[in-house]
Design a protein around this motif. Structure first.
Motif, PDB file in Angstrom:
ATOM      1  N   THR A 211     -87.836 -20.283  29.082  1.00  0.00           N
ATOM      2  CA  THR A 211     -87.638 -20.489  27.642  1.00  0.00           C
ATOM      3  C   THR A 211     -87.391 -19.181  26.887  1.00  0.00           C
ATOM      4  OG1 THR A 211     -90.044 -20.467  27.326  1.00  0.00           O
ATOM      5  CG2 THR A 211     -88.985 -22.623  27.608  1.00  0.00           C
ATOM      6  N   ASP A 212     -88.198 -18.164  27.174  1.00  0.00           N
ATOM      7  CA  ASP A 212     -88.028 -16.894  26.464  1.00  0.00           C
ATOM      8  C   ASP A 212     -86.716 -16.224  26.839  1.00  0.00           C
ATOM      9  OD1 ASP A 212     -90.419 -17.217  25.169  1.00  0.00           O
ATOM     10  OD2 ASP A 212     -91.575 -15.945  26.543  1.00  0.00           O
ATOM     11  N   LEU A 213     -86.360 -16.314  28.108  1.00  0.00           N
ATOM     12  CA  LEU A 213     -85.106 -15.711  28.569  1.00  0.00           C
ATOM     13  C   LEU A 213     -83.906 -16.426  27.954  1.00  0.00           C
ATOM     14  CD1 LEU A 213     -84.082 -13.454  30.389  1.00  0.00           C
ATOM     15  CD2 LEU A 213     -83.947 -15.123  32.262  1.00  0.00           C
ATOM     16  N   ALA A 214     -83.996 -17.742  27.834  1.00  0.00           N
ATOM     17  CA  ALA A 214     -82.917 -18.515  27.209  1.00  0.00           C
ATOM     18  C   ALA A 214     -82.769 -18.125  25.746  1.00  0.00           C
ATOM     19  CB  ALA A 214     -83.201 -20.012  27.332  1.00  0.00           C
ATOM     20  N   ALA A 215     -83.898 -17.982  25.070  1.00  0.00           N
ATOM     21  CA  ALA A 215     -83.874 -17.587  23.657  1.00  0.00           C
ATOM     22  C   ALA A 215     -83.256 -16.198  23.497  1.00  0.00           C
ATOM     23  CB  ALA A 215     -85.287 -17.615  23.084  1.00  0.00           C
ATOM     24  N   LYS A 216     -83.627 -15.275  24.373  1.00  0.00           N
ATOM     25  CA  LYS A 216     -83.081 -13.914  24.301  1.00  0.00           C
ATOM     26  C   LYS A 216     -81.575 -13.928  24.590  1.00  0.00           C
ATOM     27  CE  LYS A 216     -83.590  -9.176  26.023  1.00  0.00           C
ATOM     28  NZ  LYS A 216     -82.127  -8.995  26.124  1.00  0.00           N
ATOM     29  N   ALA A 217     -81.156 -14.741  25.563  1.00  0.00           N
ATOM     30  CA  ALA A 217     -79.736 -14.801  25.914  1.00  0.00           C
ATOM     31  C   ALA A 217     -78.903 -15.317  24.745  1.00  0.00           C
ATOM     32  CB  ALA A 217     -79.544 -15.687  27.139  1.00  0.00           C
ATOM     33  N   MET A 218     -79.422 -16.309  24.028  1.00  0.00           N
ATOM     34  CA  MET A 218     -78.711 -16.822  22.860  1.00  0.00           C
ATOM     35  C   MET A 218     -78.701 -15.786  21.746  1.00  0.00           C
ATOM     36  SD  MET A 218     -76.934 -19.124  21.310  1.00  0.00           S
ATOM     37  CE  MET A 218     -77.086 -20.729  22.115  1.00  0.00           C
ATOM     38  N   HIS A 219     -79.829 -15.128  21.534  1.00  0.00           N
ATOM     39  CA  HIS A 219     -79.913 -14.090  20.502  1.00  0.00           C
ATOM     40  C   HIS A 219     -78.903 -12.973  20.795  1.00  0.00           C
ATOM     41  CE1 HIS A 219     -81.524 -10.516  18.423  1.00  0.00           C
ATOM     42  NE2 HIS A 219     -81.954 -11.382  17.526  1.00  0.00           N
ATOM     43  N   ASP A 220     -78.835 -12.547  22.053  1.00  0.00           N
ATOM     44  CA  ASP A 220     -77.895 -11.486  22.440  1.00  0.00           C
ATOM     45  C   ASP A 220     -76.448 -11.947  22.264  1.00  0.00           C
ATOM     46  OD1 ASP A 220     -80.061  -9.930  23.078  1.00  0.00           O
ATOM     47  OD2 ASP A 220     -79.885 -10.213  25.252  1.00  0.00           O
ATOM     48  N   HIS A 221     -76.182 -13.202  22.572  1.00  0.00           N
ATOM     49  CA  HIS A 221     -74.838 -13.775  22.438  1.00  0.00           C
ATOM     50  C   HIS A 221     -74.371 -13.700  20.983  1.00  0.00           C
ATOM     51  CE1 HIS A 221     -71.441 -16.427  22.685  1.00  0.00           C
ATOM     52  NE2 HIS A 221     -72.065 -17.471  22.181  1.00  0.00           N
ATOM     53  N   LEU A 222     -75.206 -14.122  20.070  1.00  0.00           N
ATOM     54  CA  LEU A 222     -74.831 -14.100  18.658  1.00  0.00           C
ATOM     55  C   LEU A 222     -74.813 -12.677  18.109  1.00  0.00           C
ATOM     56  CD1 LEU A 222     -76.749 -17.278  17.459  1.00  0.00           C
ATOM     57  CD2 LEU A 222     -74.311 -17.044  17.909  1.00  0.00           C
ATOM     58  N   ASP A 223     -75.650 -11.805  18.655  1.00  0.00           N
ATOM     59  CA  ASP A 223     -75.627 -10.397  18.246  1.00  0.00           C
ATOM     60  C   ASP A 223     -74.291  -9.749  18.590  1.00  0.00           C
ATOM     61  OD1 ASP A 223     -77.913  -9.926  16.868  1.00  0.00           O
ATOM     62  OD2 ASP A 223     -78.883  -8.694  18.400  1.00  0.00           O
ATOM     63  N   GLN A 224     -73.711 -10.169  19.700  1.00  0.00           N
ATOM     64  CA  GLN A 224     -72.419  -9.610  20.112  1.00  0.00           C
ATOM     65  C   GLN A 224     -71.322  -9.957  19.106  1.00  0.00           C
ATOM     66  OE1 GLN A 224     -71.507  -7.406  22.524  1.00  0.00           O
ATOM     67  NE2 GLN A 224     -73.740  -7.204  22.656  1.00  0.00           N
ATOM     68  N   VAL A 225     -71.447 -11.109  18.469  1.00  0.00           N
ATOM     69  CA  VAL A 225     -70.472 -11.486  17.440  1.00  0.00           C
ATOM     70  C   VAL A 225     -70.514 -10.482  16.297  1.00  0.00           C
ATOM     71  CG1 VAL A 225     -69.799 -13.259  15.779  1.00  0.00           C
ATOM     72  CG2 VAL A 225     -70.635 -13.934  18.039  1.00  0.00           C
ATOM     73  N   ILE A 226     -71.724 -10.102  15.887  1.00  0.00           N
ATOM     74  CA  ILE A 226     -71.871  -9.125  14.806  1.00  0.00           C
ATOM     75  C   ILE A 226     -71.265  -7.784  15.218  1.00  0.00           C
ATOM     76  CG2 ILE A 226     -73.534  -7.817  13.439  1.00  0.00           C
ATOM     77  CD1 ILE A 226     -75.416 -10.216  13.606  1.00  0.00           C
ATOM     78  N   ALA A 227     -71.537  -7.368  16.458  1.00  0.00           N
ATOM     79  CA  ALA A 227     -71.000  -6.087  16.937  1.00  0.00           C
ATOM     80  C   ALA A 227     -69.478  -6.108  16.960  1.00  0.00           C
ATOM     81  CB  ALA A 227     -71.555  -5.790  18.334  1.00  0.00           C
ATOM     82  N   GLU A 228     -68.900  -7.221  17.423  1.00  0.00           N
ATOM     83  CA  GLU A 228     -67.440  -7.335  17.474  1.00  0.00           C
ATOM     84  C   GLU A 228     -66.840  -7.331  16.069  1.00  0.00           C
ATOM     85  OE1 GLU A 228     -65.305  -7.366  19.893  1.00  0.00           O
ATOM     86  OE2 GLU A 228     -66.545  -7.549  21.688  1.00  0.00           O
ATOM     87  N   LEU A 229     -67.521  -7.977  15.142  1.00  0.00           N
ATOM     88  CA  LEU A 229     -67.011  -8.017  13.768  1.00  0.00           C
ATOM     89  C   LEU A 229     -67.028  -6.631  13.130  1.00  0.00           C
ATOM     90  CD1 LEU A 229     -68.491 -11.348  12.427  1.00  0.00           C
ATOM     91  CD2 LEU A 229     -66.082 -10.727  12.545  1.00  0.00           C
ATOM     92  N   ARG A 230     -68.033  -5.857  13.452  1.00  0.00           N
ATOM     93  CA  ARG A 230     -68.063  -4.480  12.922  1.00  0.00           C
ATOM     94  C   ARG A 230     -66.848  -3.705  13.414  1.00  0.00           C
ATOM     95  NH1 ARG A 230     -74.052  -4.297  14.032  1.00  0.00           N
ATOM     96  NH2 ARG A 230     -75.051  -4.742  12.040  1.00  0.00           N
ATOM     97  N   ARG A 231     -66.487  -3.916  14.678  1.00  0.00           N
ATOM     98  CA  ARG A 231     -65.298  -3.240  15.204  1.00  0.00           C
ATOM     99  C   ARG A 231     -64.034  -3.750  14.513  1.00  0.00           C
ATOM    100  NH1 ARG A 231     -68.489  -2.933  19.975  1.00  0.00           N
ATOM    101  NH2 ARG A 231     -68.003  -5.033  20.690  1.00  0.00           N
ATOM    102  N   SER A 232     -63.999  -5.054  14.234  1.00  0.00           N
ATOM    103  CA  SER A 232     -62.835  -5.633  13.563  1.00  0.00           C
ATOM    104  C   SER A 232     -62.664  -5.077  12.159  1.00  0.00           C
ATOM    105  CB  SER A 232     -62.959  -7.161  13.497  1.00  0.00           C
ATOM    106  OG  SER A 232     -62.910  -7.727  14.788  1.00  0.00           O
TER     107      SER A 232
END
Length: 242
Positions: A211-232
């Motif tokens: 459960t915790d690993l799944a939560a972290k994986a989703m959190h990291d996934h959505l965090d990557q969107v923010i990082a990509e948008l900063r580059r955009s």
């Protein structure tokens, strides 16, 4: 002496993305114009900051000014266009503040969603996710960007349906729709590869009941969107507003 038609004067415009309304097309003219304009805005055919030429829309779609004006009023309410006094209507720039707020909402709700799905370990849900990932791999391999995007949405839908909280799903859907234009900027082949890998990590954690690993994986996934948008924003600052 006959001459061939001169095609050099044919100029491609952003309005080429709009289609002419067919006679007898179902629904109202306003609905049809709104849907076409929304699609053109979300796919960035009509770029953020671009002034909208109502006459060009009328001519391209074969309609009068009324349904175009009515459709633009709806899109203004949806936050996709804005009226500038004495200037006209333009496609609203992508607001970074709005993006951060909607991603915050998605992260808060979807992180807890995968935590719940991982604790359930429902076989039907796992099968649906596995099939979806197989289809994502196939779409990525064949370069079907739009198909991959639809499967990306479906992956998250499967997770939200699994917890059976319709109100949560509705809130996430609103925030996801608000991010549609920003997501189009992230649809590079490299980003799609990373998205698939992130989805696979989420799935593996769910399948193993972590459960915790799944939560972290989703959190990291959505965090990557923010990082990509900063580059955009650095590459195309003209498309964004603070």
């Amino acid at each position: 002496m006959s001459t061939s038609p001169d095609t050099s004067s044919v100029i491609s415009t952003p309005y080429d993305a709009l289609h002419k309304i067919k006679s007898g097309e179902r629904g109202s003219l306003t609905d049809a114009v709104e849907a076409a304009l929304r699609e053109a805005i979300v796919t960035l055919a009509l770029e953020p900051g671009m002034m909208i030429d109502k006459l060009a829309v009328c001519e391209r779609m074969g309609v009068s000014r009324f349904p175009v004006s009515a459709a633009l009023a709806r899109l203004e309410h949806a936050g996709l266009v804005e009226v500038l006094p004495q200037r006209g209507t333009r496609v609203k720039p992508i607001m970074l503040e709005d993006i951060h707020q909607h991603l915050f909402i998605r992260s808060a709700l979807e992180v807890e969603t995968v935590r719940g799905v991982a604790s359930l370990r429902d076989a039907t849900v796992l099968d649906a996710l596995a099939l979806n990932l197989d289809q994502q791999r196939a779409a990525l391999k064949s370069g079907q960007r739009l198909a991959f995007h639809a499967l990306d949405l479906a992956f998250h839908e499967i997770l939200l349906d699994a917890i059976n909280l319709p109100r949560v799903k509705e809130i996430v859907a609103v925030s996801r729709s608000a991010l549609d234009r920003a997501r189009q900027l992230l649809a590079s082949p490299e980003r799609l590869v990373h998205t698939l890998a992130e989805h696979e990590r989420i799935f593996e954690a769910i399948k193993n009941g972590k459960t915790d690993l799944a939560a972290k994986a989703m959190h990291d996934h959505l965090d990557q969107v923010i990082a990509e948008l900063r580059r955009s924003t650095q590459e195309r600052p003209d498309l964004f507003a603070p």
